[in-house]
Design a protein around this motif. Structure first.
Motif, PDB file in Angstrom:
ATOM      1  N   ILE A   1      -0.968   4.076  -0.760  1.00 34.16           N
ATOM      2  CA  ILE A   1      -1.230   3.221   0.401  1.00 34.16           C
ATOM      3  C   ILE A   1      -2.741   2.973   0.492  1.00 34.16           C
ATOM      4  O   ILE A   1      -3.525   3.921   0.607  1.00 34.16           O
ATOM      5  CB  ILE A   1      -0.736   3.906   1.702  1.00 34.16           C
ATOM      6  CG1 ILE A   1       0.754   4.217   1.629  1.00 34.16           C
ATOM      7  CG2 ILE A   1      -1.089   3.077   2.923  1.00 34.16           C
ATOM      8  CD1 ILE A   1       1.711   3.140   2.006  1.00 34.16           C
TER       9      ILE A   1
ATOM     10  N   ILE B   1       0.061  -1.505  -0.291  1.00 30.45           N
ATOM     11  CA  ILE B   1       0.282  -0.491  -1.324  1.00 30.45           C
ATOM     12  C   ILE B   1      -0.198  -1.038  -2.672  1.00 30.45           C
ATOM     13  O   ILE B   1       0.005  -2.207  -2.983  1.00 30.45           O
ATOM     14  CB  ILE B   1       1.773  -0.059  -1.365  1.00 30.45           C
ATOM     15  CG1 ILE B   1       2.028   1.038  -2.397  1.00 30.45           C
ATOM     16  CG2 ILE B   1       2.718  -1.217  -1.575  1.00 30.45           C
ATOM     17  CD1 ILE B   1       3.396   1.684  -2.320  1.00 30.45           C
TER      18      ILE B   1
ATOM     19  N   PHE C   1       5.306  -4.394   4.275  1.00 33.29           N
ATOM     20  CA  PHE C   1       4.932  -3.589   3.120  1.00 33.29           C
ATOM     21  C   PHE C   1       4.441  -4.574   2.067  1.00 33.29           C
ATOM     22  O   PHE C   1       5.235  -5.288   1.451  1.00 33.29           O
ATOM     23  CB  PHE C   1       6.168  -2.820   2.651  1.00 33.29           C
ATOM     24  CG  PHE C   1       5.868  -1.488   2.051  1.00 33.29           C
ATOM     25  CD1 PHE C   1       5.028  -0.591   2.675  1.00 33.29           C
ATOM     26  CD2 PHE C   1       6.447  -1.114   0.839  1.00 33.29           C
ATOM     27  CE1 PHE C   1       4.762   0.649   2.125  1.00 33.29           C
ATOM     28  CE2 PHE C   1       6.194   0.124   0.289  1.00 33.29           C
ATOM     29  CZ  PHE C   1       5.354   1.001   0.929  1.00 33.29           C
TER      30      PHE C   1
ATOM     31  N   ILE D   1       2.855   9.008  -0.970  1.00 36.77           N
ATOM     32  CA  ILE D   1       2.589   8.126   0.179  1.00 36.77           C
ATOM     33  C   ILE D   1       3.188   8.725   1.463  1.00 36.77           C
ATOM     34  O   ILE D   1       4.214   9.390   1.417  1.00 36.77           O
ATOM     35  CB  ILE D   1       3.095   6.672  -0.035  1.00 36.77           C
ATOM     36  CG1 ILE D   1       4.623   6.624  -0.233  1.00 36.77           C
ATOM     37  CG2 ILE D   1       2.407   5.999  -1.182  1.00 36.77           C
ATOM     38  CD1 ILE D   1       5.185   5.217  -0.143  1.00 36.77           C
TER      39      ILE D   1
ATOM     40  N   ILE E   1      -3.232   0.911   6.303  1.00 33.66           N
ATOM     41  CA  ILE E   1      -2.140   0.632   7.265  1.00 33.66           C
ATOM     42  C   ILE E   1      -2.788   0.269   8.589  1.00 33.66           C
ATOM     43  O   ILE E   1      -3.603   1.043   9.100  1.00 33.66           O
ATOM     44  CB  ILE E   1      -1.220   1.854   7.516  1.00 33.66           C
ATOM     45  CG1 ILE E   1      -0.578   2.361   6.229  1.00 33.66           C
ATOM     46  CG2 ILE E   1      -0.120   1.500   8.518  1.00 33.66           C
ATOM     47  CD1 ILE E   1       0.370   3.523   6.448  1.00 33.66           C
TER      48      ILE E   1
ATOM     49  N   ALA F   1       1.358  -2.218   5.866  1.00 33.28           N
ATOM     50  CA  ALA F   1       0.820  -1.243   4.905  1.00 33.28           C
ATOM     51  C   ALA F   1       0.573  -1.993   3.613  1.00 33.28           C
ATOM     52  O   ALA F   1       1.429  -2.760   3.168  1.00 33.28           O
ATOM     53  CB  ALA F   1       1.823  -0.122   4.688  1.00 33.28           C
TER      54      ALA F   1
END
Lengths: 312, 47
Positions: free
Chosen positions: A213, A208, A35, A23, A216, A206
């Motif tokens: 990822i 994940i 995140f 990542i 974003i 972002a």
């Protein structure tokens, strides 16, 4: 531009499981960076690497300008961490916990006393500063964790699901404080499951999944990228056959939702005109009609599980 | 900043915390300090 956090091709394996898979991302100074990801996506592993708790198998990570592998102490001295599971010592008082963290960070005694007093007052814990943490509620413990993370006046704040399991009032207080500290110039790296929280707080997010990822961007741009997920919710005075709607080329999908029909479309104005016409032709009355933008939750599900999971 | 003195100071902070949390407990003091001490005395100075 100098970034608060810069991650390049970061990778971490646990035996045959790849927790984080090459990542790369950057977090600008003064930004609240969200995140998001399902359980096991690699969020906590990423935070643990960035805070120097574990070493990556590959890639580079810089926090506050320092390489977390080459200069771990310098990097750690510039961060504050609120972990997923409380790390406050329950057999120590709130004050002792703050003093312990402050001393470990090497904060001078006078400065430590001032910081601890102002933080405890600000978070409403000053009155209970001499009580053992064992007697604290979950909300109080979480507030204390944030105080502990801030006692060394860090540049970057890592928060791993800080409002998880908190009541509405405590969660709101914590969010207010996060926003305030961000306004004061602190960079915040926020891992959360709560879409609404990410939407309210974060400048960029972002997403994940499986250690990679998926996207974003700003919450608004993420939603704009998923305009095919916008829908019209319409209620008629009589039940209708949703099959008839599916024949319209502007309609991606029509599904019943309680006493309403949810119609997914990339072209809401054409569909609204069609619905008005349909109602006239079939002698129906439209009781309500709302155009709904895709929520961050819809975008998240689309990226994690595909479009079908959202429109199901 | 990361001199040996600094590291030593920090290890003292951790030691102080450990004493407070783990070692300054009744059973630890009795069975870990008092009992071995008196057992040692009794063996050393037995009649």
């Amino acid at each position: 531009m100098e970034y608060a956090i810069a991650v390049q091709e970061l990778t971490k394996h646990y035996e045959d499981v790849t927790a984080v898979d090459h990542i790369s991302f950057e977090v600008e100074k003064g930004e609240i960076f969200g995140f998001l990801g399902p359980n096991g996506a690699g969020k906590t592993t990423t935070i643990r690497i960035l805070t120097g708790l574990i070493k990556p198998d590959g890639g580079k990570a810089f926090v506050a300008g320092y390489d977390v592998l080459k200069n771990p102490i310098e990097a750690k001295q510039r961060v504050g961490v609120v972990p997923e599971v409380s790390n406050a010592y329950v057999d120590l008082t709130a004050w002792e916990n703050l003093a312990l963290i402050g001393k470990l960070y090497g904060v001078p005694t006078q400065k430590l006393r001032e910081n601890a007093t102002s933080l405890l007052k600000e978070f409403g814990l000053y009155e209970v500063k001499d009580k053992l943490v064992r007697a604290f509620s979950k909300g109080m413990k979480q507030r204390l964790l944030l105080c502990m993370a801030l006692v060394n006046d860090p540049e970057v704040l890592f928060l791993d699901e800080p409002t998880s399991g908190l009541d509405v009032e405590s969660a709101r207080l914590l969010r207010e404080k996060i926003t305030r500290y961000n306004r004061d110039g602190k960079t915040v790296f926020l891992s959360t499951h709560n879409m609404e929280e990410a939407n309210q707080l974060c400048h960029r997010i972002a997403i994940i999944n499986h250690g990679r990822i998926a996207a974003i961007d700003t919450p608004e741009n993420l939603r704009a990228q998923s305009m095919e997920l916008q829908y019209i919710e319409v209620a008629f005075n009589k039940n209708v056959n949703t099959q008839e709607f599916s024949e319209n080329p502007s309609i991606t999908k029509a599904v019943p939702a309680g006493n309403k029909v949810r119609i997914y479309t990339a072209d809401p104005s054409t569909v609204i005109a069609f619905l008005v016409e349909y109602a006239k032709k079939n002698n129906l009355r439209i009781l309500s009609l709302n155009t709904m933008m895709p929520s961050l939750e819809d975008v998240f599900l689309k990226l994690i599980k595909g479009k079908e999971a959202v429109t199901k | 900043m990361n001199s040996l003195t600094e590291q030593f100071k920090r290890s003292l902070v951790i030691a102080e915390k450990n004493i407070k949390i783990y070692y300054s407990k009744g059973p630890v003091i009795i069975f870990g300090l008092v009992f071995p001490l008196f057992l040692g005395f009794s063996l050393r100075y037995r009649a």
